[in-house]
Design an enzyme around this catalytic site. Structure first.
Site, PDB file in Angstrom:
ATOM      1  CE  LYS A 192      -2.122   2.920   2.738  1.00  0.00           C
ATOM      2  NZ  LYS A 192      -2.086   4.107   1.874  1.00  0.00           N
ATOM      3  CD  GLU A 268      12.770   0.433   9.860  1.00  0.00           C
ATOM      4  OE1 GLU A 268      13.241   1.344  10.567  1.00  0.00           O
ATOM      5  OE2 GLU A 268      13.341  -0.638   9.654  1.00  0.00           O
ATOM      6  CB  CYS A 303      12.195   9.028   9.128  1.00  0.00           C
ATOM      7  SG  CYS A 303      13.248   8.020   8.083  1.00  0.00           S
ATOM      8  CD  GLU A 400       8.959  12.591  12.361  1.00  0.00           C
ATOM      9  OE1 GLU A 400       7.877  12.030  12.544  1.00  0.00           O
ATOM     10  OE2 GLU A 400       9.941  12.044  11.814  1.00  0.00           O
TER      11      GLU A 400
HETATM   12  P1  NAP Z   1       1.776   7.950   8.108  1.00  0.00           P
HETATM   13  O1  NAP Z   1       0.694   8.933   8.120  1.00  0.00           O
HETATM   14  O2  NAP Z   1       2.031   7.153   9.313  1.00  0.00           O
HETATM   15  O3  NAP Z   1       1.471   6.993   6.863  1.00  0.00           O
HETATM   16  C1  NAP Z   1       2.264   5.878   6.556  1.00  0.00           C
HETATM   17  C2  NAP Z   1       1.392   4.862   5.868  1.00  0.00           C
HETATM   18  O4  NAP Z   1       0.401   4.384   6.791  1.00  0.00           O
HETATM   19  C3  NAP Z   1       0.632   5.421   4.667  1.00  0.00           C
HETATM   20  O5  NAP Z   1       0.554   4.447   3.660  1.00  0.00           O
HETATM   21  C4  NAP Z   1      -0.725   5.711   5.284  1.00  0.00           C
HETATM   22  O6  NAP Z   1      -1.785   5.748   4.378  1.00  0.00           O
HETATM   23  C5  NAP Z   1      -0.889   4.576   6.243  1.00  0.00           C
HETATM   24  N1  NAP Z   1      -1.862   4.885   7.279  1.00  0.00           N
HETATM   25  C6  NAP Z   1      -2.224   6.115   7.740  1.00  0.00           C
HETATM   26  N2  NAP Z   1      -3.200   5.997   8.678  1.00  0.00           N
HETATM   27  C7  NAP Z   1      -3.463   4.680   8.795  1.00  0.00           C
HETATM   28  C8  NAP Z   1      -4.367   3.944   9.590  1.00  0.00           C
HETATM   29  N3  NAP Z   1      -5.213   4.529  10.430  1.00  0.00           N
HETATM   30  N4  NAP Z   1      -4.367   2.592   9.467  1.00  0.00           N
HETATM   31  C9  NAP Z   1      -3.531   1.989   8.597  1.00  0.00           C
HETATM   32  N5  NAP Z   1      -2.668   2.635   7.811  1.00  0.00           N
HETATM   33  C10 NAP Z   1      -2.611   3.973   7.909  1.00  0.00           C
HETATM   34  O7  NAP Z   1       3.167   8.580   7.727  1.00  0.00           O
HETATM   35  P2  NAP Z   1       3.490   9.554   6.524  1.00  0.00           P
HETATM   36  O8  NAP Z   1       2.901  10.880   6.874  1.00  0.00           O
HETATM   37  O9  NAP Z   1       3.137   8.947   5.209  1.00  0.00           O
HETATM   38  O10 NAP Z   1       5.088   9.596   6.555  1.00  0.00           O
HETATM   39  C11 NAP Z   1       5.763  10.391   7.405  1.00  0.00           C
HETATM   40  C12 NAP Z   1       6.220   9.603   8.612  1.00  0.00           C
HETATM   41  O11 NAP Z   1       6.975   8.469   8.211  1.00  0.00           O
HETATM   42  C13 NAP Z   1       7.120  10.393   9.498  1.00  0.00           C
HETATM   43  O12 NAP Z   1       6.764  10.252  10.835  1.00  0.00           O
HETATM   44  C14 NAP Z   1       8.495   9.778   9.257  1.00  0.00           C
HETATM   45  O13 NAP Z   1       9.388   9.958  10.289  1.00  0.00           O
HETATM   46  C15 NAP Z   1       8.164   8.384   8.974  1.00  0.00           C
HETATM   47  N6  NAP Z   1       9.211   7.730   8.190  1.00  0.00           N
HETATM   48  C16 NAP Z   1       9.998   6.804   8.809  1.00  0.00           C
HETATM   49  C17 NAP Z   1      10.996   6.171   8.111  1.00  0.00           C
HETATM   50  C18 NAP Z   1      11.865   5.137   8.777  1.00  0.00           C
HETATM   51  O14 NAP Z   1      12.494   4.354   8.086  1.00  0.00           O
HETATM   52  N7  NAP Z   1      11.931   5.082  10.079  1.00  0.00           N
HETATM   53  C19 NAP Z   1      11.205   6.462   6.762  1.00  0.00           C
HETATM   54  C20 NAP Z   1      10.383   7.410   6.167  1.00  0.00           C
HETATM   55  C21 NAP Z   1       9.372   8.026   6.898  1.00  0.00           C
HETATM   56  P3  NAP Z   1      -2.251   7.170   3.776  1.00  0.00           P
HETATM   57  O15 NAP Z   1      -1.176   7.538   2.835  1.00  0.00           O
HETATM   58  O16 NAP Z   1      -3.523   6.905   3.100  1.00  0.00           O
HETATM   59  O17 NAP Z   1      -2.359   8.117   4.907  1.00  0.00           O
END
Ligand code: NAP
Ligand code: MG
Length: 501
Positions: A192, A268, A303, A400
């Site tokens: 996804k 992650e 991140c 963050e």
């Molecule tokens: P996010 O909102 O947590 O979304 C990540 C994924 O989860 C997306 O595919 C999202 O779908 C899905 N998602 C959101 N709400 C959900 C729910 N209620 N149930 C199931 N799945 C759900 O994160 P983001 O805004 O895309 O990315 C930014 C974050 O990623 C930051 O916090 C960053 O630090 C972290 N990050 C971490 C790493 C690492 O390797 N540690 C690398 C890159 C990014 P939708 O797109 O439809 O919302």
């Protein structure tokens, strides 16, 4: 807008692209079961660039059924590992061959600069498929020591159907980080992508079929987190989930698992990583360009970004002056112009969220050392901000932000710098600058985070595991040989042997 010849070339490619618009399930593009679609935007213009099938629980079900069937028929899960290797190497080459098209697709869907997209997709994504492809036929099980009356084999088997849930900041690279090891292990997958950036993963699925991946092994369900993402998290026939995204949503995946089939979940997540400049570091161009990248690369939507820049008091003024010069020189604007170093924020909402942290920093009493109101068109552009006088208790030092907001925190001495660096619920990454390798190793040992980079801002590469301590991650790691651990089960086979004289 007058375009340079190079920018014009990429705009022309963008104009000719045919964008994927359907889910990819069981080897073919198909509309969502409900017939619904959602819009994907170009963050650099704010315009809708396409409608994409809105996959929901019914589509996730179809994808899991296809993945399970492909896993059971053994065409991928039980084939000779040399075959898996050859398909993954072909996929690596196909990505290279289509790098420009994929990079432009990624840039217009995400607002990322074409230069970064070309590096990620032309170099890093193929490297991942190649490296894990090469590992496919070089990953051995073990034989345990026994007496002569037994033979004990320790086998590594593909875990089954895996759900891969991705963020929007490095859309295709994050797909490759997870898909390459999962496929090399023989798993079938349901991916996804983030709703903001669904396009490149869909195109990748098509290329994977062209490379020879059997139908059903790689399914892509574009859709929203609350529906498609949750359906993956709660699916009883998904064996493992690997997730990259926010800490808040990572916690939801643990809940989904506990309320469904107790699938293991690799996480992650977010970070608030420190960059520490010790008393003896040389404040040279190398340090400054790393400090600027640490905060502003990918518009700070990273991140492992080092937003807390903790600087020894005697180095602070020189550091601040040079880091402001470095940030001032950054070229923000049209992501398809190869001269651009910072593109657009991914959405209007995210841009506003980052801007609200700049207001919060001002209200909390941090001093603005650099800000710029310059405009760059209709899209979701935000210039970087540098704050001085940040204290560890401020929200801009603790939460963050995920945008280009660099905060300089002064530390009285190296010991205080370490205390400040440690004071966070996150543990993804830290950068430390010093000329003294003893001090470097002291910091590297004390900092509870998955990656410590010394005298640079680096996440490592395909060979080195990447993941977080504390609320930045689970024990799972992406990258390195360690990533394979997420996608295999360990089985013991114990033979009784009769003495034969
Ligand atoms: P996010 O909102 O947590 O979304 C990540 C994924 O989860 C997306 O595919 C999202 O779908 C899905 N998602 C959101 N709400 C959900 C729910 N209620 N149930 C199931 N799945 C759900 O994160 P983001 O805004 O895309 O990315 C930014 C974050 O990623 C930051 O916090 C960053 O630090 C972290 N990050 C971490 C790493 C690492 O390797 N540690 C690398 C890159 C990014 P939708 O797109 O439809 O919302
Ligand atoms: Mg988009």
């Amino acid at each position: 807008m007058t375009l340079s010849p190079d920018a014009k070339r990429f705009h022309d490619v963008a104009g000719r692209l045919s964008l994927p618009s359907q889910a990819f399930i069981d080897g073919r593009f198909q509309a969502a079961h409900s017939g619904r679609t959602f819009e994907t935007l170009n963050p650099a213009t704010g315009n809708v660039i396409g409608l994409v099938a809105k996959a929901e629980a019914a589509d996730v079900d179809l994808a899991v059924t296809a993945a399970r069937r492909s896993f059971r028929d053994g065409s991928w899960s039980r084939c000779a590992p040399e075959h898996r290797k050859s398909v993954l190497l072909r996929l690596a080459q196909l990505v290279r061959d289509h790098a420009e098209e994929l990079a432009v697709l990624e840039s217009i869907d995400s607002g990322k600069t074409i230069t970064d997209c070309l590096a990620e997709i032309g170099e890093h994504v193929p490297t991942f498929f190649q490296w894990y492809g090469e590992l496919a036929d070089k990953s051995f099980g073990k034989v345990a020591p026994t007496g002569e009356d037994a033979l004990a084999l320790i086998l590594k088997e593909p875990v089954g159907v895996v759900g891969l849930v991705l963020p929007w900041n490095f859309p295709l690279l994050m797909a490759a980080w997870k898909l390459a090891p999962a496929l090399a292990c023989g798993c079938s997958t349901v991916v996804k992508p983030a709703e903001q950036t669904p396009l490149s993963a869909l195109r990748l699925a098509e290329l994977a079929m062209e490379a020879g991946l059997p139908a059903g092994v790689l399914n892509v369900v574009p859709g929203f987190g609350e529906t498609a993402g949750q359906a993956i998290g709660r699916h009883r026939d998904i064996d493992v989930v690997s997730f990259t995204g926010s800490t808040e949503v990572g916690a939801l995946f643990l809940r989904y698992a506990s309320e469904s089939n107790l699938k293991p979940v690799g996480l992650e997540m977010g970070g608030k990583s420190p960059l520490v400049v010790l008393d003896d570091a040389e404040i040279d161009d190398h340090l400054i360009s790393n400090a600027v990248s640490a905060a502003c690369w990918n518009g700070g939507q990273n991140c492992s970004a080092n937003m807390r820049q903790i600087v020894h008091a005697k180095q602070k003024e020189a550091f601040l002056q040079k880091v402001v010069e470095g940030v001032t020189a950054l070229k923000v604007g049209d992501p398809l112009d190869p001269e651009t170093q910072m593109g657009a924020m991914v959405t209007h909402e995210h841009m506003e969220r980052v801007a609200s942290y700049v207001d919060k920093g001002r209200r909390e009493g941090a001093r603005v050392a650099y800000a710029n109101d310059g405009k760059h068109g209709q899209g979701f552009f935000l210039n970087p901000t540098v704050f001085d006088g940040v204290t560890p208790d401020m929200a801009i030092a603790r939460e963050e932000i995920f945008g280009p907001v660099l905060g300089v925190i002064e530390a009285a001495d190296n010991a205080e710098a370490l205390d400040i660096a440690l004071d966070t619920p996150y543990g993804l990454h830290a950068s430390v600058f010093t000329r003294d390798m003893d001090k470097a190793m002291h910091f590297a040992r004390r900092l509870p985070c998955g990656t410590v980079s010394i005298n640079c801002f680096s996440e490592g590469d395909v060979k080195t595991p990447f993941g977080g301590y504390k609320q930045s991650g689970s024990l799972a790691r992406d990258n390195g040989v360690e990533a394979m651990d997420q996608y295999v089960q360990t089985k013991t086979v114990w033979f009784h042997l009769k003495p034969t004289g």
